[in-house]
Scaffold this active site. Structure first.
Site, PDB file in Angstrom:
ATOM      1  N   GLY A 238      42.097  11.953  80.162  1.00  0.00           N
ATOM      2  CA  GLY A 238      42.908  12.054  81.377  1.00  0.00           C
ATOM      3  C   GLY A 238      42.032  11.872  82.602  1.00  0.00           C
ATOM      4  O   GLY A 238      40.994  11.214  82.538  1.00  0.00           O
ATOM      5  N   GLU A 260      37.199  12.020  77.838  1.00  0.00           N
ATOM      6  CA  GLU A 260      37.431  10.606  78.179  1.00  0.00           C
ATOM      7  C   GLU A 260      38.178  10.613  79.496  1.00  0.00           C
ATOM      8  O   GLU A 260      39.395  10.734  79.520  1.00  0.00           O
ATOM      9  CB  GLU A 260      38.307   9.926  77.115  1.00  0.00           C
TER      10      GLU A 260
END
Ligand code: UN1
Length: 506
Positions: A238, A260
């Site tokens: 996100g 990530e």
């Protein structure tokens, strides 16, 4: 107002094995970005249920870790089969719920299939090293063991693939998975759950119930997951903002994270580049998925000698590209996920203009019959410099172009943003390509030559540095993040020699 696609979504979900009660009559309304209408009403998981669900998943893990890896791989193999059989339906559902064009919806399911194949092979290769011991009659090795419950937090833009990257690996590694999908895309999550349940049924009695659990609802559920001591690993995809909230909480309880987060990916276009190829690669990377990939190309850094040529070609491509209904063949740009994304895009473009940028495109497109959808023409912005707005990730199809004189300057510009996910260079000059890939080159987790920064394959490790969070998922040795390593020393001699020559006589 009901979406024109409500019936289609209903039929797809039923066909995929989701009971009607799971997506009707609930408290969370789901909208299709295609026309903004409602396509379902799912039931939020009560906050008080999160801890009991995690505990159940933990118990499932205790049984699952005893099952041999190759047998665990059989579950993932069966899941891959279900995905193959239902690719068309699930891909369409991704398009209906997320708005990406159908080819990309199907591509996302293919990415799930690919990670399943990868994980099945891996289930027979979860091996450690044999290490030379300095002591006679001693053997030293390392073994990899299942970790526990993996908490997966995923975003709307890859509503199914990112969960599959994590789950396929976690399941063969002997872990249980508790998944908190984006609140905006719960229907595809329900469909994934139903397909995994089909695979589990075919797998047999040694499938432990609650091995894969879904938390539907707002961020409070994700927070409960992040805080729970029985979740040794949180894999979160996100925004960088989200990652900054998650990381310290998990660190405070000494848990592990795979993060990530944002990307602000650049492509350097050198004088020797094949411009026909570069234009096509740049268009896909910048415009594909309506600019809503974390790997989307957001900055093109072009040599001043070819800038006018490249910008002219890109501007022509941008003007001709079809923005429209993502289900229709020929459409290359579907809707943005919601109005807020469009507002963020407008704000960024206004800032870029104030900084002296020349904007091509970027205007709202009204689609007859789909007035509730947020359609925009992708924007190409010629910038006089890499200003603050360019250094930010705006999750929309905006491509900023800046020029450079020396490769050193280009690499410095490319690295001068907080994010470090993906990057590309377009060149036919070996020296330039290798410099870009060297230690003094791109600072990103992904660095490509003559292809764009998006559309990574499953075999490689996926992830990036700096504000992107440092995590690696999917290919290469990313599986190690989902297991715990034990170093074992076995003394098969009758003596007790100590390492480092230490003497300790009783
Ligand atoms: C993401 O945008 O969150 O490399 C993931 C790509 C895809 C995955 C993107 N394979 O663009």
């Amino acid at each position: 107002m009901a979406s024109a696609y409500a019936v289609a979504v209903h039929d797809l979900l039923v066909h995929l094995g989701v009971p009607e009660s799971a997506f009707t009559g609930g408290d969370i309304t789901v909208h299709s970005p295609i026309d903004g209408g409602t396509i379902g009403a799912v039931h939020a998981t009560p906050l008080a249920e999160v801890a009991p669900l995690i505990e159940r998943a933990h118990r499932a893990h205790l049984a699952w870790r005893q099952i041999p890896g190759p047998r665990r791989g059989e579950l993932v193999r069966l899941f891959g089969e279900e995905l193959r059989a239902h690719k068309a339906d699930l891909g369409r559902l991704v398009t209906l719920e997320n708005g990406k064009i159908l080819s990309e919806g199907l591509g996302e399911v293919q990415e799930m299939i690919d990670i399943c194949d990868f994980a099945v092979g891996l289930s027979r290769q979860l091996h450690g090293l044999t290490i030379a011991s300095e002591r006679p009659g001693h053997a030293m090795r390392e073994t990899w063991h299942p970790l526990g419950v993996v908490g997966v937090i995923s975003a709307f833009n890859f509503p199914v693939a990112v969960w599959a990257w994590n789950s396929a690996l976690a399941l063969v590694c002997g872990d249980a998975v508790v998944w908190k999908p984006s609140e905006i895309t719960p229907l595809t999550a329900l469909a994934c759950g139903a397909l995994l349940a089909k695979a589990a049924q075919r797998f047999g009695d040694d499938y432990p119930t609650d091995l894969s659990v879904l938390l539907i609802g707002a961020s409070a559920l994700g927070e409960a997951l992040v805080d729970h001591p029985q979740v040794p690993l949180i894999s979160a995809t996100g925004s960088t903002r989200m990652g900054r909230l998650v990381a310290p909480k998990v660190a405070a309880r000494l848990g592990r994270t795979i993060l990530e987060l944002g990307g602000n990916n650049a492509g350097i276009v050198c004088p020797s580049a094949d411009l026909d190829l570069a234009v096509r690669a740049i268009a896909f990377a910048a415009i594909g998925t309506a600019g809503q990939r974390c790997t989307t190309l957001r900055r093109v850094i072009v040599h001043e000698s070819i800038a006018a040529d490249l910008i002219g070609r890109l501007a022509a491509a941008y003007a001709s590209i079809r923005v429209g209904n993502p289900l229709e063949a020929g459409t290359l740009v579907g809707p943005l996920i919601h109005g807020a994304a469009q507002e963020a895009m407008e704000t960024a473009l206004a800032r870029a203009k104030a900084d002296g940028g020349i904007v091509h495109g970027g205007e709202r497109v009204m689609l007859p019959g789909s007035e509730g959808g947020c359609y925009v023409r992708p924007a190409l912005v010629e910038m006089p410099a890499q200003t603050a707005v360019v250094a930010e990730e705006t999750f929309a199809p905006i491509l900023y172009a800046v020029t450079y004189r020396s490769l050193e300057e280009a690499i410095a510009l490319q690295n001068a943003v907080p994010q470090g996910l993906s990057s590309s260079i377009f060149t036919n000059d070996l020296r330039e390509a290798e410099t870009f890939l060297s230690a003094a080159g791109s600072d990103c987790g992904i660095a490509n030559v003559n292809i764009g920064p998006s559309g990574a394959e499953i075999g490689g490790a996926f992830g990036g540095e700096k504000d992107t969070g440092g995590g690696r998922e999917s290919g290469s040795d990313a599986w190690k993040g989902y297991m715990r390593r034990a170093t074992n020393t076995v003394n098969y001699s009758g003596a007790l020699p100590l390492a480092q020559g230490v003497s300790f006589e009783l």
